[in-house]
Design an enzyme around this catalytic site. Structure first.
Site, PDB file in Angstrom:
ATOM      1  CD  GLU A 131      -2.705  -0.826   2.474  1.00  0.00           C
ATOM      2  OE1 GLU A 131      -2.806   0.314   3.287  1.00  0.00           O
ATOM      3  OE2 GLU A 131      -3.293  -1.903   3.007  1.00  0.00           O
ATOM      4  CD  GLU A 389       9.047 -12.451  -2.743  1.00  0.00           C
ATOM      5  OE1 GLU A 389       8.018 -11.723  -3.776  1.00  0.00           O
ATOM      6  OE2 GLU A 389       8.418 -13.293  -2.071  1.00  0.00           O
TER       7      GLU A 389
HETATM    8  C1  FAD Z   1       7.458  -2.931 -10.238  1.00  0.00           C
HETATM    9  C2  FAD Z   1       7.638  -4.014  -8.898  1.00  0.00           C
HETATM   10  C3  FAD Z   1       6.335  -4.763  -8.917  1.00  0.00           C
HETATM   11  C4  FAD Z   1       5.898  -4.932  -7.486  1.00  0.00           C
HETATM   12  N1  FAD Z   1       4.586  -5.681  -7.631  1.00  0.00           N
HETATM   13  C5  FAD Z   1       4.079  -6.120  -6.187  1.00  0.00           C
HETATM   14  C6  FAD Z   1       3.159  -7.227  -6.395  1.00  0.00           C
HETATM   15  O1  FAD Z   1       2.620  -7.608  -6.958  1.00  0.00           O
HETATM   16  N2  FAD Z   1       2.610  -7.064  -5.083  1.00  0.00           N
HETATM   17  C7  FAD Z   1       2.413  -5.980  -4.367  1.00  0.00           C
HETATM   18  O2  FAD Z   1       2.444  -6.551  -3.146  1.00  0.00           O
HETATM   19  N3  FAD Z   1       3.999  -4.987  -3.745  1.00  0.00           N
HETATM   20  C8  FAD Z   1       4.238  -5.131  -4.738  1.00  0.00           C
HETATM   21  N4  FAD Z   1       5.556  -4.636  -5.171  1.00  0.00           N
HETATM   22  C9  FAD Z   1       5.891  -3.283  -3.970  1.00  0.00           C
HETATM   23  C10 FAD Z   1       7.198  -4.113  -3.511  1.00  0.00           C
HETATM   24  O3  FAD Z   1       7.427  -5.094  -2.672  1.00  0.00           O
HETATM   25  C11 FAD Z   1       7.791  -2.597  -2.562  1.00  0.00           C
HETATM   26  O4  FAD Z   1       7.754  -1.838  -3.018  1.00  0.00           O
HETATM   27  C12 FAD Z   1       8.972  -3.127  -1.507  1.00  0.00           C
HETATM   28  O5  FAD Z   1       8.066  -3.557  -0.353  1.00  0.00           O
HETATM   29  C13 FAD Z   1       9.609  -2.366  -0.658  1.00  0.00           C
HETATM   30  O6  FAD Z   1       8.701  -1.135  -0.450  1.00  0.00           O
HETATM   31  P1  FAD Z   1       8.295   0.532  -0.882  1.00  0.00           P
HETATM   32  O7  FAD Z   1       8.014   0.573  -2.503  1.00  0.00           O
HETATM   33  O8  FAD Z   1       7.252   1.264  -0.042  1.00  0.00           O
HETATM   34  O9  FAD Z   1       9.434   0.957   0.047  1.00  0.00           O
HETATM   35  P2  FAD Z   1       9.699   1.740   1.727  1.00  0.00           P
HETATM   36  O10 FAD Z   1       9.587   0.349   3.023  1.00  0.00           O
HETATM   37  O11 FAD Z   1       9.034   3.358   1.691  1.00  0.00           O
HETATM   38  O12 FAD Z   1      11.291   1.544   2.062  1.00  0.00           O
HETATM   39  C14 FAD Z   1      11.706   2.844   0.720  1.00  0.00           C
HETATM   40  C15 FAD Z   1      13.840   2.961   1.188  1.00  0.00           C
HETATM   41  O13 FAD Z   1      14.033   2.426   2.671  1.00  0.00           O
HETATM   42  C16 FAD Z   1      14.588   1.359   3.703  1.00  0.00           C
HETATM   43  N5  FAD Z   1      14.103   0.760   4.351  1.00  0.00           N
HETATM   44  C17 FAD Z   1      12.563   0.964   4.720  1.00  0.00           C
HETATM   45  N6  FAD Z   1      13.001   0.662   6.499  1.00  0.00           N
HETATM   46  C18 FAD Z   1      13.840   0.613   6.435  1.00  0.00           C
HETATM   47  C19 FAD Z   1      14.482  -0.133   7.744  1.00  0.00           C
HETATM   48  N7  FAD Z   1      13.396  -0.849   9.034  1.00  0.00           N
HETATM   49  N8  FAD Z   1      16.293  -0.741   7.667  1.00  0.00           N
HETATM   50  C20 FAD Z   1      16.717  -0.426   7.109  1.00  0.00           C
HETATM   51  N9  FAD Z   1      15.930   0.564   5.320  1.00  0.00           N
HETATM   52  C21 FAD Z   1      14.167   0.545   5.067  1.00  0.00           C
HETATM   53  C22 FAD Z   1      14.523   0.098   1.799  1.00  0.00           C
HETATM   54  O14 FAD Z   1      14.610  -0.482   1.899  1.00  0.00           O
HETATM   55  C23 FAD Z   1      14.293   0.594   0.873  1.00  0.00           C
HETATM   56  O15 FAD Z   1      15.961   1.446   0.449  1.00  0.00           O
HETATM   57  C24 FAD Z   1       5.992  -4.466  -6.318  1.00  0.00           C
HETATM   58  C25 FAD Z   1       7.001  -3.144  -6.955  1.00  0.00           C
HETATM   59  C26 FAD Z   1       7.400  -2.505  -7.860  1.00  0.00           C
HETATM   60  C27 FAD Z   1       8.066  -1.560  -8.106  1.00  0.00           C
END
Ligand code: FAD
Length: 409
Positions: A131, A389
């Site tokens: 989300e 993932e």
């Molecule tokens: C092309 C694509 C396809 C996808 N497909 C799916 C899908 O089919 N279904 C689905 O549900 N999701 C999907 N996703 C979502 C994907 O799993 C998330 O983008 C991912 O989990 C990261 O979440 P976020 O983008 O909100 O990044 P955030 O969680 O906001 O992270 C931003 C940055 O902060 C860092 N960070 C966050 N928390 C910490 C911590 N505790 N310690 C250190 N660093 C941290 C992260 O590593 C990252 O560098 C997809 C994403 C993309 C881009």
């Protein structure tokens, strides 16, 4: 229990060569076009369906390969062909695994065929967990599922994002909060059947790479699904929630259970294998180029500066594959992931793909930077592996906490 082996048996070699033929002859020639179009490559998925590569049966066969090498081998070959098209082919599997992991036999039998369709009318499925405010931090999820007992229906409201195949899927699997007090233990998964009113596609994302794979928001507005769409059923959910409440009372907090972590550890090597496929593809292009491109009167591979890069690229790729194969073998044979070996394999392979595809651009010089050559696309594609993932930072966090014997929240 299968011993760990690096030798593929004759059946595995046959499957690998068959996948490689499809990747080389069907996916590769279509890759640049679908990357530019930024659309789901339906005709290629249909070709895959016709020969049996786009079907649950095929992935089930690979999944149950007792050596554990079936899935990594499949992912490596398809993503060697092209990452965007490959994700369009295997993306449905994400949703299918969600149903297989949590659903009843009846739910599996009803919904999985509708996820794939058939060769004449292919369908795709989407798994919607992320989300806008709940990416790495899954426990912050807000999409709510409320039970309407009088009608035996669940009502879903919320916005999902980054869903692969979101909005174009025949079947959506949606994770939602059923008890906000319980954090991630208060989540449940639901099937949203085809054409259910209230589910719509939000923004479709224009992406850096894997552009042939559709990624979009999924908006849920008073989406009503029958009680039978709760994966696993109501009795099992009630039992699970009661256990979680007991644990929370006893001070168990919101720690992710070992069982859930084991599932992630088992699925992450598959993403590692995708990354190995992309890295290998870029390395092969760079090696060929370095052997044929001449500057200063000799092939550029005659320069140590180029040759050593290729040596490092190949070494990293082989190391990544070994980590992936080890973790997949551990998952299949039920070995405990005492050092988060699944996360290790995904971390190393995804970082390898990013590095190696960048090196490939450098070796191709100006040509590498253009869309005349595929390494530019491969480098854009490779960036996804360190994000979805579980990002690289989250993999490191899981590995470090596992090594320290600390709980993973
Ligand atoms: C092309 C694509 C396809 C996808 N497909 C799916 C899908 O089919 N279904 C689905 O549900 N999701 C999907 N996703 C979502 C994907 O799993 C998330 O983008 C991912 O989990 C990261 O979440 P976020 O983008 O909100 O990044 P955030 O969680 O906001 O992270 C931003 C940055 O902060 C860092 N960070 C966050 N928390 C910490 C911590 N505790 N310690 C250190 N660093 C941290 C992260 O590593 C990252 O560098 C997809 C994403 C993309 C881009």
């Amino acid at each position: 229990m299968a011993e760990f082996t690096l030798d593929l048996n004759d059946d595995q070699k046959q499957v690998r060569d068959w996948l490689n033929g499809f990747a080389r002859d069907v996916m590769r020639p279509a890759a640049a076009e679908w990357d530019e179009r930024e659309e789901t490559p339906w005709p290629v998925i249909q070709e895959a369906a016709k020969i049996g590569i786009y079907s649950l049966d095929f992935y089930a066969q690979q999944f149950f390969d007792p050596t554990g090498l079936g899935i990594p081998m499949t992912m490596e070959e398809l993503f060697w062909g092209d990452a965007g098209i490959a994700l369009s082919i295997v993306g449905t599997g994400l949703a299918a695994v969600g149903v297989i992991a949590n659903g009843t036999e009846e739910q599996i039998g009803t919904w999985i065929p509708q996820m794939y369709g058939d060769a004449n009318d292919v369908k795709v499925a989407a798994f919607c967990s992320s989300e806008p405010d709940a990416g790495s931090d899954v426990a912050s999820m807000r999409t709510r599922a409320v039970y309407d007992e009088a009608k035996d229906e669940w009502v879903l409201n919320g916005t999902k994002t980054w869903a692969t195949n979101g909005g174009i899927a025949n079947v959506h699997v949606v994770v939602a909060v059923v008890d906000p007090e319980l954090g991630s233990k208060g989540h449940a998964s639901f099937i949203v059947p085809p054409s259910t009113p209230g589910l719509s596609q939000g923004q479709k994302f224009k992406k850096h790479g894997i552009r042939a794979s559709h990624t979009a928001e999924v908006v849920l507005e008073d989406v009503r699904v029958p009680g039978s769409c709760l994966l696993g059923g109501k009795a099992k959910l009630d039992e699970r929630l009661a256990r979680a409440r007991e644990k929370a009372k006893a001070g168990g907090g919101d720690r992710v259970k070992n069982a859930a972590m084991a599932t992630f550890e088992a699925s992450r090597p598959a993403v590692g294998a995708m990354a190995v496929g992309t890295a290998r593809a870029a390395y092969e292009v760079a090696l060929d180029y370095a052997k044929t491109r001449e500057q200063f009167g000799r092939p550029i591979i005659d320069n140590q500066g180029v040759a050593f890069q290729l040596a490092d690229m190949r070494t990293r790729i082989d190391a990544a594959r070994l980590l992936v194969w080890r973790a997949s073998w551990m998952a299949t044979t039920g070995k405990p992931f005492t050092s988060a070996e699944g996360s290790m394999s995904k971390l190393f392979a995804s970082e390898t793909a990013k590095k190696v595809t960048g090196q490939a651009i450098q070796i191709l010089g100006g040509n590498g930077y253009t869309r005349e050559y595929p390494v530019e696309r491969m480098h854009r594609d490779a960036a996804i592996y360190t994000i979805f993932e579980g990002t690289s930072e989250i993999q490191r966090l899981v590995i470090a906490r596992t090594l320290a014997g600390m709980p993973i929240r």
